[in-house]
Design an enzyme around this catalytic site. Structure first.
Site, PDB file in Angstrom:
ATOM      1  N   GLY A  48     -13.220  16.944   8.009  1.00 60.05           N
ATOM      2  CA  GLY A  48     -13.658  16.194   6.809  1.00 60.05           C
ATOM      3  C   GLY A  48     -12.163  15.247   6.974  1.00 60.05           C
ATOM      4  N   PRO A  78     -11.693   1.544   3.820  1.00 60.50           N
ATOM      5  CG  PRO A  78     -12.629   1.328   1.704  1.00 60.50           C
ATOM      6  CD  PRO A  78     -11.517   0.723   2.377  1.00 60.50           C
ATOM      7  N   GLY A 118       0.788  -1.192   0.061  1.00 60.37           N
ATOM      8  CA  GLY A 118       0.004  -0.084   0.013  1.00 60.37           C
ATOM      9  C   GLY A 118       0.844   1.255  -0.083  1.00 60.37           C
ATOM     10  CG  PHE A 153      -1.361   7.642  16.136  1.00 62.70           C
ATOM     11  CD1 PHE A 153      -2.765   7.525  16.746  1.00 62.70           C
ATOM     12  CD2 PHE A 153      -0.476   6.674  16.834  1.00 62.70           C
ATOM     13  CE1 PHE A 153      -3.314   6.638  17.727  1.00 62.70           C
ATOM     14  CE2 PHE A 153      -1.169   5.491  17.328  1.00 62.70           C
ATOM     15  CZ  PHE A 153      -2.396   5.600  18.000  1.00 62.70           C
ATOM     16  NE  ARG A 168      -9.114  20.291  35.215  1.00 64.60           N
ATOM     17  CZ  ARG A 168     -10.098  20.441  35.942  1.00 64.60           C
ATOM     18  NH1 ARG A 168     -10.652  19.741  36.781  1.00 64.60           N
ATOM     19  NH2 ARG A 168     -10.822  21.872  35.745  1.00 64.60           N
ATOM     20  CB  CYS A 182      -8.863   9.109   9.319  1.00 67.53           C
ATOM     21  SG  CYS A 182      -7.513   8.613   8.552  1.00 67.53           S
ATOM     22  CB  ALA A 225     -15.391  26.459  15.643  1.00 66.96           C
ATOM     23  CB  SER A 226     -13.746  24.080  10.950  1.00 67.27           C
ATOM     24  OG  SER A 226     -13.972  22.957  11.251  1.00 67.27           O
TER      25      SER A 226
HETATM   26  N1  NAD Z   1      -4.601   8.849   5.629  1.00 68.11           N
HETATM   27  C1  NAD Z   1      -4.013   9.139   6.850  1.00 68.11           C
HETATM   28  O1  NAD Z   1      -3.789  10.336   7.042  1.00 68.11           O
HETATM   29  C2  NAD Z   1      -4.293   7.800   7.601  1.00 68.11           C
HETATM   30  C3  NAD Z   1      -3.535   8.105   8.724  1.00 68.11           C
HETATM   31  C4  NAD Z   1      -3.534   6.989   9.777  1.00 68.11           C
HETATM   32  C5  NAD Z   1      -4.051   5.908   9.383  1.00 68.11           C
HETATM   33  N2  NAD Z   1      -4.661   5.807   8.028  1.00 68.11           N
HETATM   34  C6  NAD Z   1      -5.032   4.529   7.918  1.00 68.11           C
HETATM   35  O2  NAD Z   1      -4.249   3.789   6.912  1.00 68.11           O
HETATM   36  C7  NAD Z   1      -4.725   2.978   5.967  1.00 68.11           C
HETATM   37  C8  NAD Z   1      -4.188   3.657   4.700  1.00 68.11           C
HETATM   38  O3  NAD Z   1      -4.806   4.806   4.430  1.00 68.11           O
HETATM   39  P1  NAD Z   1      -4.136   5.774   3.222  1.00 68.11           P
HETATM   40  O4  NAD Z   1      -4.760   6.905   3.266  1.00 68.11           O
HETATM   41  O5  NAD Z   1      -2.937   5.364   3.048  1.00 68.11           O
HETATM   42  O6  NAD Z   1      -4.874   4.944   1.851  1.00 68.11           O
HETATM   43  P2  NAD Z   1      -4.750   5.169   0.513  1.00 68.11           P
HETATM   44  O7  NAD Z   1      -6.016   4.901  -0.358  1.00 68.11           O
HETATM   45  O8  NAD Z   1      -3.965   6.475   0.239  1.00 68.11           O
HETATM   46  O9  NAD Z   1      -3.603   3.915   0.049  1.00 68.11           O
HETATM   47  C9  NAD Z   1      -3.829   2.880   0.088  1.00 68.11           C
HETATM   48  C10 NAD Z   1      -3.123   1.838  -0.976  1.00 68.11           C
HETATM   49  O10 NAD Z   1      -3.211   0.524  -0.884  1.00 68.11           O
HETATM   50  C11 NAD Z   1      -3.297   0.151  -2.272  1.00 68.11           C
HETATM   51  N3  NAD Z   1      -3.596  -1.095  -2.179  1.00 68.11           N
HETATM   52  C12 NAD Z   1      -4.883  -1.849  -1.736  1.00 68.11           C
HETATM   53  N4  NAD Z   1      -4.966  -3.197  -1.578  1.00 68.11           N
HETATM   54  C13 NAD Z   1      -3.778  -3.397  -2.195  1.00 68.11           C
HETATM   55  C14 NAD Z   1      -3.260  -4.793  -2.317  1.00 68.11           C
HETATM   56  N5  NAD Z   1      -3.865  -5.779  -2.072  1.00 68.11           N
HETATM   57  N6  NAD Z   1      -1.800  -4.825  -2.655  1.00 68.11           N
HETATM   58  C15 NAD Z   1      -1.138  -3.920  -2.935  1.00 68.11           C
HETATM   59  N7  NAD Z   1      -1.701  -2.585  -2.788  1.00 68.11           N
HETATM   60  C16 NAD Z   1      -3.015  -2.679  -2.452  1.00 68.11           C
HETATM   61  C17 NAD Z   1      -4.257   1.067  -3.046  1.00 68.11           C
HETATM   62  O11 NAD Z   1      -3.877   0.904  -4.400  1.00 68.11           O
HETATM   63  C18 NAD Z   1      -3.688   2.299  -2.458  1.00 68.11           C
HETATM   64  O12 NAD Z   1      -2.705   2.900  -3.113  1.00 68.11           O
HETATM   65  C19 NAD Z   1      -6.196   3.004   6.302  1.00 68.11           C
HETATM   66  O13 NAD Z   1      -6.623   2.060   6.980  1.00 68.11           O
HETATM   67  C20 NAD Z   1      -6.178   4.511   6.955  1.00 68.11           C
HETATM   68  O14 NAD Z   1      -7.502   4.437   7.782  1.00 68.11           O
HETATM   69  C21 NAD Z   1      -4.710   6.803   7.053  1.00 68.11           C
HETATM   70  O1  UPG Z   2      -9.390  21.959  15.883  1.00 65.29           O
HETATM   71  C1  UPG Z   2      -9.665  21.454  14.456  1.00 65.29           C
HETATM   72  C2  UPG Z   2      -8.824  20.366  13.901  1.00 65.29           C
HETATM   73  C3  UPG Z   2      -9.085  19.748  12.881  1.00 65.29           C
HETATM   74  N1  UPG Z   2     -10.226  20.359  12.019  1.00 65.29           N
HETATM   75  C4  UPG Z   2     -10.534  19.234  10.979  1.00 65.29           C
HETATM   76  O2  UPG Z   2     -10.576  18.217  11.443  1.00 65.29           O
HETATM   77  C5  UPG Z   2     -10.274  17.476   9.975  1.00 65.29           C
HETATM   78  C6  UPG Z   2      -9.280  16.338  10.340  1.00 65.29           C
HETATM   79  O3  UPG Z   2      -8.009  16.945  10.480  1.00 65.29           O
HETATM   80  P1  UPG Z   2      -6.658  16.335  11.036  1.00 65.29           P
HETATM   81  O4  UPG Z   2      -7.014  15.263  12.315  1.00 65.29           O
HETATM   82  O5  UPG Z   2      -5.617  17.239  11.305  1.00 65.29           O
HETATM   83  O6  UPG Z   2      -6.279  15.371   9.759  1.00 65.29           O
HETATM   84  P2  UPG Z   2      -6.331  14.060   9.340  1.00 65.29           P
HETATM   85  O7  UPG Z   2      -5.151  13.866   8.412  1.00 65.29           O
HETATM   86  O8  UPG Z   2      -7.693  13.584   9.163  1.00 65.29           O
HETATM   87  O9  UPG Z   2      -5.585  13.249  10.727  1.00 65.29           O
HETATM   88  C7  UPG Z   2      -6.429  12.494  11.655  1.00 65.29           C
HETATM   89  O10 UPG Z   2      -6.786  11.295  11.092  1.00 65.29           O
HETATM   90  C8  UPG Z   2      -5.705  10.352  10.867  1.00 65.29           C
HETATM   91  C9  UPG Z   2      -6.199   9.242  10.365  1.00 65.29           C
HETATM   92  O11 UPG Z   2      -6.596   8.308  11.302  1.00 65.29           O
HETATM   93  C10 UPG Z   2      -4.947  10.257  12.221  1.00 65.29           C
HETATM   94  O12 UPG Z   2      -3.580   9.479  12.041  1.00 65.29           O
HETATM   95  C11 UPG Z   2      -4.587  11.668  12.829  1.00 65.29           C
HETATM   96  O13 UPG Z   2      -4.063  11.395  13.820  1.00 65.29           O
HETATM   97  C12 UPG Z   2      -5.760  12.548  12.898  1.00 65.29           C
HETATM   98  O14 UPG Z   2      -5.385  13.684  13.440  1.00 65.29           O
HETATM   99  C13 UPG Z   2      -9.931  18.384   8.807  1.00 65.29           C
HETATM  100  O15 UPG Z   2     -10.891  18.705   8.057  1.00 65.29           O
HETATM  101  C14 UPG Z   2      -9.428  19.614   9.715  1.00 65.29           C
HETATM  102  O16 UPG Z   2      -9.904  20.758   9.168  1.00 65.29           O
HETATM  103  C15 UPG Z   2     -11.084  21.037  12.535  1.00 65.29           C
HETATM  104  O17 UPG Z   2     -12.053  21.577  12.122  1.00 65.29           O
HETATM  105  N2  UPG Z   2     -10.733  21.816  14.137  1.00 65.29           N
END
Ligand code: NAD
Ligand code: UPG
Length: 887
Positions: free
Chosen positions: A273, A92, A10, A162, A260, A276, A268-269
């Site tokens: 989105g 997803p 991935g 994270f 705390r 995750c 606020a926003s």
């Molecule tokens: N996006 C984030 O900020 C974030 C942060 C923390 C955790 N996560 C978690 O991490 C995971 C991945 O998220 P992402 O945003 O990187 O997803 P993404 O969709 O950007 O990437 C996933 C990739 O996996 C590939 N894939 C799917 N099945 C496959 C297979 N069998 N072999 C090889 N490739 C394959 C897809 O083609 C895709 O490119 C999710 O579970 C998500 O919840 C995401």
């Molecule tokens: O005070 C805040 C902080 C964030 N947001 C909104 O919340 C959404 C998510 O923001 P952020 O959490 O910064 O980005 P993500 O990449 O979605 O990260 C979250 O989701 C990831 C996927 O699980 C986790 O790894 C991260 O720890 C977690 O912060 C965005 O639309 C931000 O604009 C607000 O409206 N108000």
């Protein structure tokens, strides 16, 4: 075993950055990131543009790629040679089948697990990096075991990620913690140690936290749920702030200072989105439901519901502020990504807002610095489900200036830094007027924008808050600290246009709506307002005066009513019968005669406002052609009560006031005051005919839809005499004819949307019940209370001081003399003593007291108050004498 080779399945937002930073910090480990998508891998191998935008990422990739970092589509060989395999595929929300719309779809995780099972040989550590439901590791293990090759063995670890998008590199370099969950067996703990060793290349060991697999899996869902919950909590309060005048940023600051609670994630926003939060909370909700924990499920579901509410609230605010319609309006959307510093649009609030506006018929001009145009189009197509709408009504721009040019409104959906420093003066100049800004991220300088002339709306802050406070104060001064003025609601600016003015009403109104927000910040009383009008060149030449009123309501907005006064004076209308009869007095409204009357009328709180609201709502319903068979409304008002309470004057003043407030709808107003007595012919049988003639004239006036017409029937009892009351001075049949004629005529004109019928009576009981039934409002106007009498005397005192007939100390505030405590007490005592007098009587007494008890030289206020008090005593004595003599 020492880990030498890592494979990551991935190459997305997590796999790419995580492995890049790992390769940077672990030069002794070879890392291969694999993906099914050839395009993605090609982009990771390109020097121009990576598949995702993350600040600082390109530099790291360029440093490590080809050294110990590889991107490949050869999944099989990468699995074969790896000691440790990250599963970092997407998880997803399920879109069909069991758990649809909530459960995480694990098909990609399962696919990856099957590939490992089919291809791996020897001992492998398999690490869940993807966010998964609790006990997902068990399912992965089942797949691996079911397909186990004789010479292979596995350890499954949970190692949730994270990082947040936009700050991924920094988050990975300086993680708050790294979480590793594993089995409690010796092999499991050894695998945990191996992975810890990898991270300890750059993360202090104190921050590498280990626990059991299920705790680790749940902790990831819990962390996202807590973060999203904070945003929903502050967003919920933003609605309270908008309704009350509190500012959500101030509230967040105050709350966050508590160690705390802490200050982060309280911004606020327009709503959160990203790929995750929503998905992971829905997943948590689903797990709770499956575990038969409905209360816990409902608790977390509310975080999502609040986010939906916030997005829809914002989108609706845009529509309602733009006069309840955006059809064919051009609206610029600045920012399409779900947050700044990323090109990711998954679950972006911009999609929701744009879709809502497109459904309302708006034309959108969208700009985002990092989102690809095709991505915006794809997102909108899948959201609107109608490519035609997107083709016709969406234009994607490559900069903010071209996106905002010639638009009616600008919406900030993403908090990109470049939006803060745009040249808003230029943007304002190029936009349609009035120009609106909706700041969904609270990043702009709202005062500055208002000064430029923008109408600004944002989240969690009621704009014009200072204005309302300032003008609340203005009213206290003008009306003698009596009425309570809400600081919420509509601010009405009633602008009397100078006869010399050459501007159109809308030009003048536009100018005032730009001028007012600036002035309102510093101006605190009526005296000051005059100064500001004089200081403004346009206003000093075009305006006689501006009167300001606030009105309690949920909405806050400034409304400008520009009007000119008719100076020609009322005319008498005649009808021809056996003789020529003066039948009515005819005013063109607004007119000079009635201009100050509304303000001088004093009633217990709410009477004037209630009538004004009734009349305005009645006209609004008429304008919108509300079916009167469904919602019964006749636009007939009956004011009744003892003589001398100002009923007739109130009706005239109301007509005048309405003519001012309805300048947007009608070109001008007219008031026909019917002289009921004169319609009573001495040839009584003629009266019915006279009524008919009178109304046929009125009907001619009503036919002009651009004119608003008030018909005032004073002492209506003389016409609408109860049919069953019997008349001593005329034939009952004649009396009935008059009543019938009147009712028929009223029915024939009240159907017109531009008519309001105002009637008064001193004796309600005698009025025909069929007439009483037609009146929508039957308002009793009684004798004034002590409070109202205080206001009446207070206004008399102010008038005499202003006209230099009584002497007052110098302490003034604005144009008003502020009474001392002793003077107020005296006035109130006299007012209490006056209860039983009508308003008309009370207004005469200052004159009578002055005439009888004060000499010609300039008396002081206390002398005058004593004279007034004596005049009140005299009035009651005279009344006693009259009633004694009568007996
Ligand atoms: N996006 C984030 O900020 C974030 C942060 C923390 C955790 N996560 C978690 O991490 C995971 C991945 O998220 P992402 O945003 O990187 O997803 P993404 O969709 O950007 O990437 C996933 C990739 O996996 C590939 N894939 C799917 N099945 C496959 C297979 N069998 N072999 C090889 N490739 C394959 C897809 O083609 C895709 O490119 C999710 O579970 C998500 O919840 C995401
Ligand atoms: O005070 C805040 C902080 C964030 N947001 C909104 O919340 C959404 C998510 O923001 P952020 O959490 O910064 O980005 P993500 O990449 O979605 O990260 C979250 O989701 C990831 C996927 O699980 C986790 O790894 C991260 O720890 C977690 O912060 C965005 O639309 C931000 O604009 C607000 O409206 N108000």
């Amino acid at each position: 075993m020492v880990i030498q080779k890592i494979c990551c399945i991935g190459a997305g937002y997590v796999g790419g950055p995580t492995c890049s930073v790992m390769a940077l910090k672990c030069p002794d480990i070879e890392i291969t990131v694999v993906d099914l998508s050839k395009d993605r891998i090609a982009q990771w191998n390109s020097n121009e543009k990576l598949p995702i935008f993350e600040p600082g990422l390109m530099e790291i990739v360029q440093q490590c790629r080809g050294r110990n970092l590889f991107f490949s589509t050869d999944i099989v060989s990468a699995i074969r040679k790896a000691d440790l395999i990250f599963i970092s595929v997407n998880t997803p929300t399920k879109t069909f089948g069991m758990g649809k719309g909530r459960a995480a779809d694990l098909k990609y995780v399962e696919g990856a697990a099957r590939m490992i099972a089919e291809n791996a040989e020897g001992n492998k550590i398999v690490v869940e990096k993807s966010t998964v439901p609790v006990r997902a590791a068990e399912s992965i293990m089942n797949i691996l075991k079911a397909n186990n090759k004789p010479n292979s063995s596995y350890q499954i670890l949970s190692n949730p990620e994270f990082l947040a998008e936009g700050t991924a590199v920094q988050d990975l370099l300086h993680a708050d913690r790294v979480l590793i969950g594993g089995e409690e067996t010796a092999e499991g703990q050894e695998a945990v140690r191996q992975l810890s060793w990898v991270y300890e290349h750059w993360i202090p060991s104190s921050k590498v936290v280990t626990m059991n697999t299920w705790s680790s899996e749940l902790s990831k869902l819990a962390a996202n749920a807590f973060l999203a919950q904070r945003i929903s909590s502050i967003n919920s309060l933003s609605a309270v702030c908008e309704a009350t005048g509190a500012d959500v940023s101030e509230v967040a600051r105050a709350v966050g200072l508590d160690t705390r609670i802490g200050p982060k994630f309280l911004q606020a926003s327009v709503g959160f989105g990203g790929s995750c939060f929503q998905k992971d909370i829905l997943n948590l909700v689903y797990i709770c439901e499956c575990l038969n924990l409905p209360h816990v499920a409902a608790y977390w579901q509310q975080v999502i519901d609040m986010n939906e509410y916030q997005k829809s609230r914002f989108a609706e605010k845009v529509v309602s502020s733009l006069f309840n319609t955006v059809t064919d309006k051009r609206i610029a959307v600045l920012g399409f990504a779900f947050k700044k510093n990323t090109g990711d649009t998954r679950e972006s609030p911009a999609i929701y807002v744009s879709t809502h506006l497109l459904a309302e018929g708006a034309h959108l001009h969208i700009y985002d610095p990092k989102v690809e145009p095709h991505q915006i189009v794809d997102d909108l197509n899948s959201s609107t489900m109608d490519p035609d709408i997107v083709n016709r009504n969406v234009v994607i721009h490559s900069d903010a200036y071209s996106a905002t040019k010639n638009t009616h409104a600008l919406i900030v959906c993403t908090e990109w830094d470049e939006f803060v420093t745009l040249d808003y003066e230029k943007i304002y100049a190029d936009m349609m007027k009035p120009a609106y800004i909706f700041d969904g991220r609270k990043i702009l300088d709202h005062d500055f924008l208002q000064n430029l002339g923008f109408h600004v709306q944002t989240i969690g802050k009621k704009m014009h808050r200072d204005v309302a406070r300032a003008w609340g104060c203005f009213f206290l001064l003008v009306l003698g600290s009596i009425p309570a003025v809400s600081n919420m609601g509509v601010i009405h600016l009633e602008v009397q246009q100078s006869p010399k003015s050459t501007l159109t009403k809308s030009e003048l109104s536009d100018h005032i709506l730009k001028w007012f927000p600036t002035v309102s910040k510093t101006c605190t009383d009526s005296h000051d307002l005059e100064k500001y009008i004089l200081a403004d060149k346009v206003l000093s030449q075009n305006v006689v005066r501006i009167k300001l009123e606030t009105e309690e309501s949920k909405l806050e907005q400034v409304q400008c009513h520009v009007y000119s006064l008719d100076e020609t004076g009322p005319q008498t209308d005649f009808i021809e019968g056996e003789e020529t009869i003066p039948s009515a007095t005819h005013y063109i409204l607004p007119c000079a005669e009635l201009d100050s009357v509304w303000d001088t009328l004093e009633y217990d709180t709410g009477v004037k406002e209630e009538l004004l609201n009734f009349a305005r709502t009645a006209m609004l319903f008429a304008k919108h052609q509300v079916c009167e068979d469904i919602i019964g409304i006749n636009r007939v008002v009956l004011l009744h009560g003892p003589p001398g309470t100002g009923k007739t004057t109130l009706c005239k003043a109301l007509a005048h006031k309405l003519a001012i407030r309805l300048t947007d709808t009608f070109e001008c107003g007219q008031l026909i005051e019917i002289n009921s007595h004169s319609l009573f012919s001495k040839w009584f049988s003629e009266s019915g005919k006279l009524v008919m003639q009178m109304f046929s004239k009125i009907r001619e006036l009503v036919m002009e839809p651009n004119y608003f017409l008030c018909v005032l029937i004073d002492e209506v009892e003389s016409l609408a005499h109860a049919r069953n009351a019997g008349s001593t001075d005329a034939e009952p049949a004649d009396s009935m004819r008059v009543v019938n004629a009147l009712l028929t005529q009223i029915d024939s004109i009240r159907r017109f949307p531009n008519v309001l019928i105002l009637t008064t009576s001193n004796v309600t009981k005698a009025i025909d019940i069929a007439f009483v039934d037609r009146a929508d409002i039957k308002k009793y106007i009684g004798l004034p209370s002590a409070d109202v009498l205080t206001k009446i005397y207070y206004s008399c005192v102010q008038e005499l001081i202003k006209k230099k007939l009584i002497r007052a100390k110098e302490t003034t505030s604005g144009n008003e003399y502020v009474l001392s405590k002793e003077e107020v007490e005296y006035l109130e005592k006299t007012a209490r003593k006056s209860v039983g007098l009508s308003g008309r009587n009370a207004r005469k007494l200052p004159f009578l007291g002055y005439a009888k008890y004060l000499g010609s030289d300039y008396p002081d206020l206390l002398q005058f108050l004593a004279a007034l008090d004596s005049a009140v005593n005299d009035e009651f004595n005279d009344r006693k004498m009259i009633s004694t003599n009568d007996n």
